[in-house]
Design a protein around this motif. Structure first.
Motif, PDB file in Angstrom:
ATOM      1  N   VAL A 111     -50.491 -70.515  73.370  1.00 51.66           N
ATOM      2  CA  VAL A 111     -50.865 -69.097  73.456  1.00 51.66           C
ATOM      3  C   VAL A 111     -50.588 -68.565  74.855  1.00 51.66           C
ATOM      4  N   ARG A 112     -50.896 -69.348  75.873  1.00 52.43           N
ATOM      5  CA  ARG A 112     -50.606 -68.942  77.251  1.00 52.43           C
ATOM      6  C   ARG A 112     -49.094 -68.824  77.469  1.00 52.43           C
ATOM      7  N   TYR A 113     -48.340 -69.717  76.851  1.00 49.58           N
ATOM      8  CA  TYR A 113     -46.876 -69.658  76.926  1.00 49.58           C
ATOM      9  C   TYR A 113     -46.378 -68.315  76.401  1.00 49.58           C
ATOM     10  N   TRP A 114     -46.920 -67.888  75.254  1.00 54.36           N
ATOM     11  CA  TRP A 114     -46.528 -66.584  74.699  1.00 54.36           C
ATOM     12  C   TRP A 114     -46.905 -65.457  75.660  1.00 54.36           C
ATOM     13  N   ALA A 115     -48.131 -65.473  76.157  1.00 54.87           N
ATOM     14  CA  ALA A 115     -48.582 -64.397  77.049  1.00 54.87           C
ATOM     15  C   ALA A 115     -47.758 -64.346  78.329  1.00 54.87           C
ATOM     16  N   ALA A 116     -47.332 -65.518  78.818  1.00 55.54           N
ATOM     17  CA  ALA A 116     -46.547 -65.573  80.058  1.00 55.54           C
ATOM     18  C   ALA A 116     -45.107 -65.148  79.849  1.00 55.54           C
ATOM     19  N   SER A 117     -44.743 -64.801  78.627  1.00 50.83           N
ATOM     20  CA  SER A 117     -43.385 -64.318  78.351  1.00 50.83           C
ATOM     21  C   SER A 117     -43.231 -62.836  78.646  1.00 50.83           C
ATOM     22  N   ALA A 118     -44.324 -62.160  78.925  1.00 48.55           N
ATOM     23  CA  ALA A 118     -44.286 -60.709  79.155  1.00 48.55           C
ATOM     24  C   ALA A 118     -43.768 -60.389  80.549  1.00 48.55           C
ATOM     25  N   SER A 119     -42.872 -59.434  80.622  1.00 51.73           N
ATOM     26  CA  SER A 119     -42.411 -58.934  81.921  1.00 51.73           C
ATOM     27  C   SER A 119     -43.422 -57.921  82.439  1.00 51.73           C
ATOM     28  N   LEU A 120     -43.506 -57.797  83.745  1.00 47.48           N
ATOM     29  CA  LEU A 120     -44.465 -56.870  84.336  1.00 47.48           C
ATOM     30  C   LEU A 120     -44.258 -55.457  83.804  1.00 47.48           C
ATOM     31  N   GLY A 121     -45.349 -54.830  83.418  1.00 45.67           N
ATOM     32  CA  GLY A 121     -45.309 -53.437  83.001  1.00 45.67           C
ATOM     33  C   GLY A 121     -44.813 -53.197  81.596  1.00 45.67           C
ATOM     34  N   GLU A 122     -44.392 -54.251  80.899  1.00 44.57           N
ATOM     35  CA  GLU A 122     -43.809 -54.069  79.570  1.00 44.57           C
ATOM     36  C   GLU A 122     -44.710 -54.655  78.491  1.00 44.57           C
ATOM     37  N   ASP A 123     -44.731 -53.989  77.338  1.00 44.64           N
ATOM     38  CA  ASP A 123     -45.478 -54.489  76.195  1.00 44.64           C
ATOM     39  C   ASP A 123     -44.792 -55.716  75.622  1.00 44.64           C
ATOM     40  N   LEU A 124     -45.578 -56.559  74.942  1.00 43.94           N
ATOM     41  CA  LEU A 124     -45.048 -57.796  74.383  1.00 43.94           C
ATOM     42  C   LEU A 124     -45.367 -57.874  72.894  1.00 43.94           C
ATOM     43  N   PRO A 125     -44.366 -57.772  72.035  1.00 48.83           N
ATOM     44  CA  PRO A 125     -44.618 -57.915  70.592  1.00 48.83           C
ATOM     45  C   PRO A 125     -45.087 -59.335  70.273  1.00 48.83           C
ATOM     46  N   PHE A 126     -46.042 -59.426  69.359  1.00 50.60           N
ATOM     47  CA  PHE A 126     -46.518 -60.744  68.951  1.00 50.60           C
ATOM     48  C   PHE A 126     -45.653 -61.272  67.816  1.00 50.60           C
ATOM     49  N   GLN A 127     -45.053 -62.432  68.059  1.00 53.50           N
ATOM     50  CA  GLN A 127     -44.305 -63.133  67.033  1.00 53.50           C
ATOM     51  C   GLN A 127     -44.757 -64.585  67.041  1.00 53.50           C
ATOM     52  N   GLU A 128     -45.188 -65.057  65.894  1.00 56.56           N
ATOM     53  CA  GLU A 128     -45.747 -66.399  65.827  1.00 56.56           C
ATOM     54  C   GLU A 128     -44.719 -67.457  66.222  1.00 56.56           C
ATOM     55  N   LYS A 129     -43.440 -67.151  66.040  1.00 54.18           N
ATOM     56  CA  LYS A 129     -42.406 -68.126  66.416  1.00 54.18           C
ATOM     57  C   LYS A 129     -42.422 -68.416  67.915  1.00 54.18           C
ATOM     58  N   ASP A 130     -42.900 -67.443  68.718  1.00 52.66           N
ATOM     59  CA  ASP A 130     -42.983 -67.674  70.157  1.00 52.66           C
ATOM     60  C   ASP A 130     -44.027 -68.737  70.476  1.00 52.66           C
ATOM     61  N   LEU A 131     -45.126 -68.763  69.725  1.00 53.43           N
ATOM     62  CA  LEU A 131     -46.123 -69.807  69.903  1.00 53.43           C
ATOM     63  C   LEU A 131     -45.584 -71.151  69.447  1.00 53.43           C
ATOM     64  N   ALA A 132     -44.774 -71.118  68.366  1.00 48.16           N
ATOM     65  CA  ALA A 132     -44.141 -72.355  67.901  1.00 48.16           C
ATOM     66  C   ALA A 132     -43.195 -72.900  68.961  1.00 48.16           C
ATOM     67  N   ASN A 133     -42.477 -72.000  69.659  1.00 53.72           N
ATOM     68  CA  ASN A 133     -41.596 -72.439  70.750  1.00 53.72           C
ATOM     69  C   ASN A 133     -42.408 -73.039  71.887  1.00 53.72           C
ATOM     70  N   GLY A 134     -43.564 -72.458  72.159  1.00 47.50           N
ATOM     71  CA  GLY A 134     -44.442 -73.020  73.180  1.00 47.50           C
ATOM     72  C   GLY A 134     -44.912 -74.415  72.811  1.00 47.50           C
ATOM     73  N   GLN A 135     -45.220 -74.610  71.526  1.00 44.10           N
ATOM     74  CA  GLN A 135     -45.648 -75.924  71.067  1.00 44.10           C
ATOM     75  C   GLN A 135     -44.502 -76.932  71.156  1.00 44.10           C
ATOM     76  N   LYS A 136     -43.267 -76.474  70.889  1.00 44.15           N
ATOM     77  CA  LYS A 136     -42.105 -77.354  71.024  1.00 44.15           C
ATOM     78  C   LYS A 136     -41.938 -77.826  72.466  1.00 44.15           C
ATOM     79  N   LEU A 137     -42.158 -76.916  73.401  1.00 44.92           N
ATOM     80  CA  LEU A 137     -42.056 -77.291  74.812  1.00 44.92           C
ATOM     81  C   LEU A 137     -43.126 -78.314  75.169  1.00 44.92           C
ATOM     82  N   ILE A 138     -44.337 -78.111  74.661  1.00 47.23           N
ATOM     83  CA  ILE A 138     -45.420 -79.074  74.903  1.00 47.23           C
ATOM     84  C   ILE A 138     -45.034 -80.455  74.362  1.00 47.23           C
ATOM     85  N   ASN A 139     -44.526 -80.488  73.141  1.00 50.84           N
ATOM     86  CA  ASN A 139     -44.114 -81.759  72.534  1.00 50.84           C
ATOM     87  C   ASN A 139     -42.988 -82.417  73.315  1.00 50.84           C
TER      88      ASN A 139
END
Length: 405
Positions: A152-180
């Motif tokens: 979840v932190r991986y997804w949140a840290a994908s946001a650029s300053l000042g810009e909104d961040l769409p929530f896509q569950e695949k981004d959390l899956a990518n974060g989990q892949k990095l953890i693995n």
């Protein structure tokens, strides 16, 4: 009603109903735990405390003062005011940020903070701001249970300053892949190569190549965090770990680690192991602010540190070896093309090759000669020569080579 905030310093006389307000000397005070310093006008000392608190926006402009215990004995105004950073979203710039700045100047003639970091909002699948009132919020606890807090932190840290961040569950899956991937790479090194090389040995060109890439990343990530561009810091580290460390270097040095000592010099094996351990540890430290749990686990289990990674020394870049970087980049490009050549012929990547003939410029030939042993070792090539070749053009370098099985 809100549960946490600044209480109204007010009591009500049980006998006559008179409103009793705390004296200035009593502030700050919680009427639920402290009585007035003087009786009521009617003489009674029996009071009912006010249970309500100020609304958030009544006190939000005072948050730097509240944190610094402004007006209290042993306050922290000299130590922490003005503060380094105010993080907030862009929707309350003209409200919270402006009001806090005005209050800070009004009372101290100083700004309350040195920097303001403006973030955006989390957006739903339709591009709308997530809001409890709209019912379009994705509950973070559910995502944490499914993917982990680090994902979840991986997804949140994908946001650029000042810009909104769409929530896509695949981004959390990518974060989990990095953890693995972090876990698997660290455990692979720990299980197969347990020797701890404390003293830095003499390194090869490929070792220096990886360390140069790592030093670039340390510089860029450090700068990114210093200017609060955490998404860039995350992306730089992730790219280095996946591409340079796992896909290329780890594959390039396996033969040095696995072959018998009669085939590979002991010094070369130590150099590869030292480079692996150093690069992995540095990568964990760079990722620690964003993924604190997996980095802490690996720091303590793989590197046997009893203290926390979060109080360890931040990495500092060392030398940049441009010649090693150029030779290593060329080696990686040739390696990639040879892999594709084998795959196109449905050959296993460890299929032995009798010879590879390379046609290139004198400058490129000089660089390739520095890494021929690595190319031979990882691709199982018996001989690498230089001459006229007409097949398998590598577009990036205009090198051509012929391969004999």
């Amino acid at each position: 009603q809100r549960f946490i905030g600044v209480p109204f310093p007010v009591w009500y006389c049980k006998k006559c109903g008179e409103v009793k307000v705390a004296s200035h000397e009593q502030l700050p005070i919680d009427p639920l735990t402290t009585n007035p310093s003087t009786p009521c006008k009617c003489g009674s000392s029996d009071f009912l405390p006010e249970k309500d608190i100020f609304d958030t926006w009544m006190t939000s402009s005072l948050t730097p003062f509240i944190n610094a215990k402004w007006g209290e004995k042993n306050n922290l105004m000299k130590q922490i005011y003005p503060m380094d950073l105010r993080p907030q979203a862009h929707d309350i710039i003209t409200f919270w940020a402006f009001n806090t700045l005005v209050k800070g100047y009004f009372h101290t003639k100083k700004p309350p903070f040195k920097n303001i970091m403006i973030s955006g909002h989390g957006l739903d699948k339709h591009g709308k701001k997530m809001s409890k009132s709209k019912g379009n919020v994705v509950a973070p606890l559910g995502m944490i249970e499914k993917y982990s807090a680090d994902a979840v932190r991986y997804w949140a840290a994908s946001a650029s300053l000042g810009e909104d961040l769409p929530f896509q569950e695949k981004d959390l899956a990518n974060g989990q892949k990095l953890i693995n991937k972090l876990w698997n790479a660290a455990k692979f090194i720990d299980m197969n190569y347990k020797e701890d090389v404390n003293k830095k040995p003499k390194l090869t060109i490929i070792d220096e190549w990886l360390l140069t890439k790592l030093n670039h990343v340390v510089e860029e990530v450090t700068t990114g965090f210093e200017i609060y561009e955490y998404s860039k810091a995350k992306n730089k580290t992730e790219y280095f770990f996946w591409r340079n460390f796992c896909d290329n270097y780890l594959e390039l040095v396996k033969y040095r680690l696995n072959d018998s000592e009669e085939d590979i010099e002991k010094q070369s094996k130590a150099a590869a192991l030292w480079t692996l351990q150093h690069s992995l540890l540095t990568t964990l430290k760079l990722l620690a602010p964003i993924m604190p749990h997996i980095t802490e686990e690996l720091y303590q289990t793989v590197f046997k540190n009893k203290s926390s990674i979060h109080i360890s020394k931040w990495p500092t870049p060392s030398k940049i070896d441009k010649s090693a970087e150029q030779a290593g980049d060329l080696c990686v490009k040739i390696l990639s093309s040879l892999r594709q050549w084998k795959q196109s012929r449905k050959l296993a990547l460890n299929t032995p090759l009798s010879s590879v003939t390379i046609s290139c410029s004198d400058k490129e030939q000089s660089m390739i000669k520095k890494v021929t042993e690595d190319l031979k070792g990882v691709m199982k090539i018996k001989e690498i020569g230089f001459g006229k070749a007409t097949e398998n053009t590598i577009e990036e370098t205009e090198i051509k080579f012929n391969v004999k099985e």
